[in-house]
Design an enzyme around this catalytic site. Structure first.
Site, PDB file in Angstrom:
ATOM      1  N   THR A 205       0.658  -1.113   0.082  1.00  0.00           N
ATOM      2  CA  THR A 205      -0.477  -0.062   0.259  1.00  0.00           C
ATOM      3  C   THR A 205       0.449   1.624  -0.135  1.00  0.00           C
ATOM      4  O   THR A 205       0.245   2.422   0.145  1.00  0.00           O
ATOM      5  CB  THR A 205      -1.126   0.132   1.478  1.00  0.00           C
ATOM      6  OG1 THR A 205      -0.283   0.149   2.210  1.00  0.00           O
ATOM      7  CG2 THR A 205      -1.697  -0.930   1.145  1.00  0.00           C
ATOM      8  N   LYS A 206       2.196   0.900  -0.198  1.00  0.00           N
ATOM      9  CA  LYS A 206       3.282   2.766   0.149  1.00  0.00           C
ATOM     10  C   LYS A 206       3.124   3.255  -1.217  1.00  0.00           C
ATOM     11  O   LYS A 206       2.608   1.924  -2.051  1.00  0.00           O
ATOM     12  CB  LYS A 206       4.742   2.029   1.080  1.00  0.00           C
ATOM     13  CG  LYS A 206       4.400   1.070   2.672  1.00  0.00           C
ATOM     14  CD  LYS A 206       3.592   2.491   3.143  1.00  0.00           C
ATOM     15  CE  LYS A 206       3.493   1.685   4.096  1.00  0.00           C
ATOM     16  NZ  LYS A 206       3.677   1.390   5.104  1.00  0.00           N
TER      17      LYS A 206
END
Ligand SMILES: *Cc1c(COP(=O)(O)O)cnc(C)c1O
Length: 403
Positions: A205-206
């Protein structure tokens, strides 16, 4: 089945990765190369991340958690024994080294302190950014403090100059937890160059992903060398060198290291993603500004503020539901979920999780600003690929729920 009845708009996920044909080709190239573990791509990623951070060294790891752990180990943070950690067998818990960090962060930053045999000390945050509060930090430091971990929460750099004013006279190293903040800048300087070392995350998710992965960057050659050694078993030669064209070479174990290296498949993906970092972060910024405009007149909803002297990486769009609103945070979360909108909570304070309370004795009341925020904050969908219509839908759902 999503639980959303037909006729409703499709579910809007909290996050979707942005993977394109160039990313696919980069991974395929490694798959076809005959060498799958850490080699050229991981080394190239180390150089790239050091360069974008404005420092000399990178150590690729299989997570940001591993990078934080290696940073603490390389700094000699431990159970309180000075010098060789193993020497002091009767160091009791009361004499453990301490590492100060804020509780509005991911638990792994505190867990790795415990893995070192040290004690996490939580200090409160600034109400506007939820980053570590330099005044609370000054009060939290003791003669046993060995390091400070400053997270750049939601991608917004922490107040590093004031943190250094506290830490530098005491010779305390500051580690940046830059999991949210790749590409961000503080007073014109890149994140990654603002402390003794910094850790990036390439988790799914980064802002830049390799599926799973991380990176330690530092200007400190000795720290980098120690972290590199510990990242692969404490072995004197990595596999690339053991099996190079020069033939097999003997290797030695010189420390009880970890298995924290990053292999070339994720490294190639991260390299390809980094080509798009500036574009990703610019699009995140555009979406954040759209959220700001659309939510400005929604009563009882307060976005985190951004300071004028930083350029955020805009990792998360965090809002706070004001106390006294018709719905509390969990109520808004339920309303958005029912409207088919994915949300997240970053973060409930680490010191209030059951392990930290029960085993370590942390209690509510220790970090009042963080604890209040932890009850109020909610992260809305934010990723390149989110459409303006999606942001409008989220804003409208918030407005309806809080009316
Ligand atoms: C994601 C995250 C980490 C851990 O990253 P991993 O790569 O999953 O180990 C650490 N700190 C913060 C603030 C994070 O959000």
């Amino acid at each position: 089945m999503t639980g959303v009845s037909s006729g409703d708009p499709p579910r809007l996920p909290f996050h979707l990765p942005s993977i394109d044909a160039a990313d696919e080709a980069a991974v395929l190239e490694v798959l076809r190369s005959g060498w799958l573990t850490s080699a050229g791509k991981a080394a190239e990623l180390e150089r790239r991340c050091a360069e974008l951070s404005g420092v000399a060294h990178g150590v690729a790891t299989n997570s940001c958690t591993a990078a934080l752990h290696l940073a603490l180990m390389a700094l000699g943070v431990g159970s309180g024994a000075s010098g060789d950690a193993a020497a002091d067998s009767d160091a009791d818990a009361g004499a453990a080294d301490e590492v100060v960090l804020s509780p509005i962060t991911f638990a792994s930053a505190a867990n790795v302190v415990l893995h070192c045999g040290a004690r996490p000390v939580f200090c409160d945050v600034q109400p506007d950014t939820l980053n570590i509060d330099p005044e609370a930090l000054a009060a939290a430091v003791t003669p046993r403090t060995r390091a400070v971990i400053a997270v750049h929460f939601a991608g917004h750099p922490a107040d590093m100059d004031r943190i250094h004013e506290v830490c530098d006279p005491l010779d305390l190293p500051v580690i940046e937890d830059a999991a949210h903040a790749i590409g961000a800048r503080y007073r014109g300087r890149p994140v990654g160059s603002l402390g003794r070392a910094a850790a990036y995350s390439f988790y799914a998710t980064k802002n830049v992903t390799s599926g799973e992965g991380g990176m330690l960057v530092t200007d400190d050659a000795a720290l980098a060398e120690r972290a590199k050694l510990l990242s692969l078993h404490g072995m004197t030669r990595d596999a690339w060198k053991r099996y190079s064209d020069a033939g097999y070479r003997h290797w030695d174990i010189v420390a009880p290291g970890f298995k924290y290296n990053l292999s070339d498949m994720p490294a190639a993906l991260a390299l390809s993603q980094l080509d798009k970092l500036a574009a990703f972060n610019a699009e995140r910024r555009r979406l954040v500004e759209l959220y700001d405009r659309l939510l400005a007149d929604v009563s009882n909803l307060e976005p985190l503020s951004r300071r004028a002297d930083v350029e955020s990486a805009y990792h998360l769009y965090v809002v706070r539901v004001r106390a006294g609103a018709p719905l509390d945070r969990d109520g808004l979360m339920a309303a958005l979920t029912a409207a088919g909108i994915g949300v997240g909570v970053h973060f409930r304070p680490v010191h209030l999780h059951p392990y930290y309370r029960e085993a370590l004795g942390f209690r509510p009341g220790m970090c009042p600003v963080a604890e209040a925020a932890g009850e109020q904050l909610l992260s809305l969908p934010l990723f390149p690929g989110l459409r303006d219509a999606d942001v409008e839908r989220v804003a409208e759902a918030c407005r309806t729920a809080l009316a």
